[in-house]
Write an enzyme that holds these catalytic residues in place. Structure first.
Site, short mmCIF file in Angstrom:
data_model
loop_
_atom_site.label_atom_id
_atom_site.label_comp_id
_atom_site.label_asym_id
_atom_site.label_seq_id
_atom_site.Cartn_x
_atom_site.Cartn_y
_atom_site.Cartn_z
N LYS A 93 0.81 -1.24 -0.09
CA LYS A 93 0.02 -0.21 -0.01
C LYS A 93 1.10 1.10 0.16
O LYS A 93 1.92 1.31 0.83
CB LYS A 93 -0.98 -0.01 1.41
CG LYS A 93 -2.02 1.20 1.34
CD LYS A 93 -3.20 1.00 0.58
CE LYS A 93 -3.92 2.17 0.45
NZ LYS A 93 -3.61 3.08 -0.83
N GLN A 114 7.34 3.71 3.88
CA GLN A 114 5.76 3.40 3.75
C GLN A 114 5.61 2.03 4.80
O GLN A 114 4.58 1.85 5.53
CB GLN A 114 5.30 3.37 2.50
CG GLN A 114 3.90 3.34 2.34
CD GLN A 114 3.27 4.72 2.18
OE1 GLN A 114 3.99 5.52 1.61
NE2 GLN A 114 2.36 4.98 2.82
N LYS A 117 5.35 3.13 8.22
CA LYS A 117 4.25 4.02 8.53
C LYS A 117 3.04 3.30 8.58
O LYS A 117 2.16 3.59 9.47
CB LYS A 117 4.16 5.02 7.38
CG LYS A 117 3.12 6.19 7.60
CD LYS A 117 2.78 6.92 6.28
CE LYS A 117 4.17 7.37 5.82
NZ LYS A 117 3.78 8.24 4.65
N LYS A 129 5.37 1.68 -3.15
CA LYS A 129 5.36 2.97 -3.72
C LYS A 129 5.53 3.11 -5.20
O LYS A 129 6.15 2.14 -5.65
CB LYS A 129 6.39 4.09 -2.93
CG LYS A 129 6.21 5.44 -3.06
CD LYS A 129 5.08 5.95 -2.06
CE LYS A 129 4.80 7.25 -2.17
NZ LYS A 129 4.29 7.84 -0.85
N GLY A 168 -2.62 8.31 -4.05
CA GLY A 168 -2.03 9.75 -4.72
C GLY A 168 -0.75 9.80 -3.89
O GLY A 168 -0.29 9.25 -2.85
N ASP A 169 -0.04 10.86 -4.47
CA ASP A 169 1.31 11.41 -3.52
C ASP A 169 1.28 12.58 -4.41
O ASP A 169 0.61 13.28 -5.05
CB ASP A 169 2.42 10.77 -3.55
CG ASP A 169 3.48 10.92 -2.83
OD1 ASP A 169 3.48 10.70 -1.50
OD2 ASP A 169 4.57 11.67 -3.18
N THR A 212 -4.29 13.73 5.41
CA THR A 212 -2.92 13.76 5.72
C THR A 212 -2.88 14.72 6.58
O THR A 212 -2.01 15.15 7.55
CB THR A 212 -2.06 13.62 4.57
OG1 THR A 212 -2.41 12.49 3.71
CG2 THR A 212 -0.46 13.68 5.12
N SER A 381 -6.84 5.81 3.85
CA SER A 381 -6.83 4.93 2.81
C SER A 381 -7.31 3.45 3.15
O SER A 381 -7.94 2.77 2.50
CB SER A 381 -5.57 5.02 2.08
OG SER A 381 -5.22 6.01 1.40
P1 NDP Z 1 0.95 17.99 -3.97
O1 NDP Z 1 1.24 17.70 -5.37
O2 NDP Z 1 -0.67 18.23 -3.78
O3 NDP Z 1 1.73 19.46 -3.60
C1 NDP Z 1 3.09 19.05 -3.34
C2 NDP Z 1 3.61 20.54 -2.90
O4 NDP Z 1 5.26 20.51 -2.58
C3 NDP Z 1 3.37 21.71 -3.85
O5 NDP Z 1 3.09 22.90 -3.25
C4 NDP Z 1 4.75 21.79 -4.63
O6 NDP Z 1 5.19 22.85 -5.16
C5 NDP Z 1 5.75 21.41 -3.45
N1 NDP Z 1 7.00 20.49 -3.92
C6 NDP Z 1 6.91 19.54 -4.68
N2 NDP Z 1 8.09 19.36 -4.95
C7 NDP Z 1 8.84 20.23 -4.45
C8 NDP Z 1 10.19 20.45 -4.64
N3 NDP Z 1 11.01 19.50 -5.47
N4 NDP Z 1 10.88 21.52 -4.11
C9 NDP Z 1 9.74 22.54 -3.53
N5 NDP Z 1 8.58 22.08 -3.39
C10 NDP Z 1 8.25 21.06 -3.94
O7 NDP Z 1 1.47 16.56 -3.01
P2 NDP Z 1 1.09 16.46 -1.54
O8 NDP Z 1 0.55 17.49 -1.06
O9 NDP Z 1 0.10 15.06 -1.58
O10 NDP Z 1 2.45 15.65 -0.97
C11 NDP Z 1 3.40 16.70 -0.32
C12 NDP Z 1 4.29 15.75 0.57
O11 NDP Z 1 3.56 14.94 1.44
C13 NDP Z 1 5.22 14.61 -0.26
O12 NDP Z 1 6.27 14.61 0.59
C14 NDP Z 1 4.15 13.59 -0.05
O13 NDP Z 1 4.98 12.30 -0.18
C15 NDP Z 1 3.74 13.70 1.42
N6 NDP Z 1 2.71 12.81 1.66
C16 NDP Z 1 1.36 12.87 0.91
C17 NDP Z 1 0.13 12.21 1.25
C18 NDP Z 1 -0.77 12.31 0.71
O14 NDP Z 1 -1.80 11.46 0.93
N7 NDP Z 1 -1.09 12.98 -0.50
C19 NDP Z 1 0.30 11.51 2.55
C20 NDP Z 1 1.46 11.30 3.32
C21 NDP Z 1 2.55 12.19 2.74
P3 NDP Z 1 5.17 23.26 -6.84
O15 NDP Z 1 3.59 22.94 -7.19
O16 NDP Z 1 5.82 24.18 -7.14
O17 NDP Z 1 5.57 21.80 -7.34
O1 2IT Z 2 3.29 8.80 1.60
C1 2IT Z 2 1.67 8.54 1.75
O2 2IT Z 2 1.68 7.83 2.98
C2 2IT Z 2 0.86 8.72 0.83
N1 2IT Z 2 1.46 9.39 -0.22
C3 2IT Z 2 -0.30 7.95 0.97
C4 2IT Z 2 -0.43 6.77 0.72
C5 2IT Z 2 -1.71 6.05 0.54
O3 2IT Z 2 -1.87 4.83 0.17
O4 2IT Z 2 -3.05 6.50 0.92
#
Ligand code: NDP
Ligand code: 2IT
Length: 450
Positions: A93, A114, A117, A129, A168-169, A212, A381
């Site tokens: 997952k 992951q 977590k 992943k 998603g991520d 999240t 999830s």
């Molecule tokens: P989104 O795509 O929705 O947003 C990503 C954000 O981070 C944007 O503001 C983006 O800016 C910025 N960003 C991405 N890459 C970079 C970079 N190389 N340098 C600077 N800023 C960057 O993603 P999420 O919000 O879903 O994910 C954000 C973080 O949270 C990640 O590390 C992800 O792995 C983690 N995460 C996500 C989960 C989820 O359920 N979605 C769960 C747990 C963790 P820009 O638009 O300019 O690229």
């Molecule tokens: O980093 C993470 O935990 C996620 N992007 C969410 C993974 C999921 O299966 O919901």
């Protein structure tokens, strides 16, 4: 921190030799091995069964070609990945990331983390992943759809509701999950919980979108209450990123009485001492898919600064890195400490460099590591998978309450493990140890099956 035991040093050397040129993966493995030293010392049975040696090697690593046609009629080729890291406690997952920086190292670090977590959530989910170096920025809806369809045409051979369940991520939200799910359903002729983060009309769960970010704040609140008899109320908060995690972290922070003064994207950050107006951020980011700089043009009193690292120089009580790996380095950590930050909790995966983590732990800053603090997304999830299996949906309040309980439970598991292994309050060690032990006990029970 250094690896002390010759046992862990040898494991780490082997991992380095096998995964050359993969710095993010090595960084993630090293931190876990450091945390597990006191655990393995007490458990010769775990050493004898080679559990740690098995856990640092993914069960399966898939790489594939993704060809698609752009709006000009040109053929484009990207690289797709899925790592199926560990399935001891449940189906693989974990999310899918679409970003030009994606490579084997990033997918493996994310898949490795992951596992721990997912174990911490208490739900039956293994670790995986995936993603691609496809860059969604500036692409039309049609291009996104054709890419997602091509990606799923290969991925669908390797996943399934009881095998591997992506989500998603970075770069993958509701729109992409819709295209991916549509293609899976078309090819396999089945309606199952094979992806999470689905739309509400076809099996999605309420609260998954917010989970999240909300979970990060539930964790932060619990950490502040239990370790400092304090709360989020009245605190100045800096949040990096302005994507899914950042936006819903900000929303819950405001609901709990916090004042969010800054947010960012990869180009720069906005600062608004009056408190960030989330309706404006949502309009820019969720509706228009625009840049955070537009905020300063629309909200009087707000300023925009180019470059995303400067956000950590702002004075705040709580810092929530919610963008990407290694976005908060040792220098930034020192600045936050000099500005008397009380707590740091990671919404992104591995956003703090090892130097930053060391600085927070040494300076007595409350530190919630990603594996624990951002587990609310994957936990919800897991709740989506349960609802899909039952062919039933829970209300927003029901899911939100379960999420709150899970986040409080994760804090306590990590805290208790930190005390058990002689480092009370070190939640990095605690989260790694607690997450590891559930998987290790299971692998011991199975014998040497893999
Ligand atoms: P989104 O795509 O929705 O947003 C990503 C954000 O981070 C944007 O503001 C983006 O800016 C910025 N960003 C991405 N890459 C970079 C970079 N190389 N340098 C600077 N800023 C960057 O993603 P999420 O919000 O879903 O994910 C954000 C973080 O949270 C990640 O590390 C992800 O792995 C983690 N995460 C996500 C989960 C989820 O359920 N979605 C769960 C747990 C963790 P820009 O638009 O300019 O690229
Ligand atoms: O980093 C993470 O935990 C996620 N992007 C969410 C993974 C999921 O299966 O919901």
């Amino acid at each position: 921190m250094a690896l002390k035991s010759s046992y862990m040093k040898e494991i780490y050397e082997t991992v380095c030799r096998r995964n050359q040129g993969e710095p993010e993966f090595l960084q993630a493995v090293r931190e876990v091995l450091e945390s597990l030293e006191p655990v393995v010392e007490k458990r010769p049975d775990i050493q004898k069964a080679g559990i740690v040696e098995r856990m640092v090697e993914p069960e399966r690593f898939l790489q594939f070609r993704v060809a698609w046609v752009d709006d000009n009629g040109s053929v484009q080729v990207n690289r797709g990945f899925r790592v199926q890291f560990n399935s001891a406690i449940g189906p693989y997952k974990g999310g899918l990331r679409l970003h030009p920086s994606v490579n084997a190292s990033i997918i493996k670090f994310l898949g490795f983390e992951q596992c721990f977590k997912n174990s911490l959530t208490g739900l039956p989910m293994g670790g995986g992943k995936g993603g691609s170096d496809f860059d969604p920025k500036g692409k039309s809806d049609g291009e996104i759809m054709r890419f997602c369809q091509s990606f799923m045409t290969e991925l669908c051979r390797h996943i399934g509701p009881d095998t591997d369940v992506p989500a998603g991520d970075i770069g993958v939200g509701a729109r992409e999950i819709g295209y991916l799910y549509g293609q899976y359903k078309k090819i396999r002729n089945e309606h199952t919980g094979v992806l999470t983060g689905k739309g509400l009309t076809y099996g999605g769960s309420l609260v998954r979108k917010e989970a999240t970010g909300y979970g990060l704040l539930y964790f932060t609140q619990e950490m502040l209450q239990k370790m400092k008899q304090d709360s989020v109320k009245g605190k100045k908060i800096v949040i990096s990123g302005s994507g899914n995690v950042a936006i819903y972290a900000a929303e819950k922070a405001q609901q709990l009485g916090g004042i969010v003064i800054a947010m960012s994207d990869s180009s720069g950050y906005v600062h608004d001492e009056a408190g960030i107006r989330l309706d404006v951020v949502k309009q820019i980011k969720e509706v228009r898919r625009g840049r955070i700089s537009e905020y300063a043009k629309e909200v009087a009193g707000a300023t925009y600064t180019e470059g995303c690292k400067g956000i950590w120089s702002l004075k705040c009580d709580i810092a929530l890195p919610c963008a990407t790996q290694n976005e908060l380095d040792g220098e930034a950590a020192k600045q936050l400490v000099a500005n008397r930050v009380i707590a740091v909790a990671e919404g992104a995966n591995m956003p703090s460099t090892p130097e930053a983590v060391e600085c927070f732990l040494q300076e007595g800053v409350l530190f919630g590591p990603a594996k624990a603090a951002n587990a609310g997304g994957v936990a919800t999830s897991g709740l989506e998978m349960s609802q899909n299996s039952m062919r039933y949906s829970w209300s927003f309040e029901e899911v939100d309450q379960k999420l709150q309980q899970i986040m409080a439970g994760i804090f306590h598991s990590a805290y208790d493990a930190s005390a058990e292994f002689g480092a009370e309050g070190n939640l990095v060690l605690g989260a790694n140890a607690a997450g590891f032990l559930k998987i290790a006990e299971t692998m011991l029970a199975y014998g040497l099956t893999f």
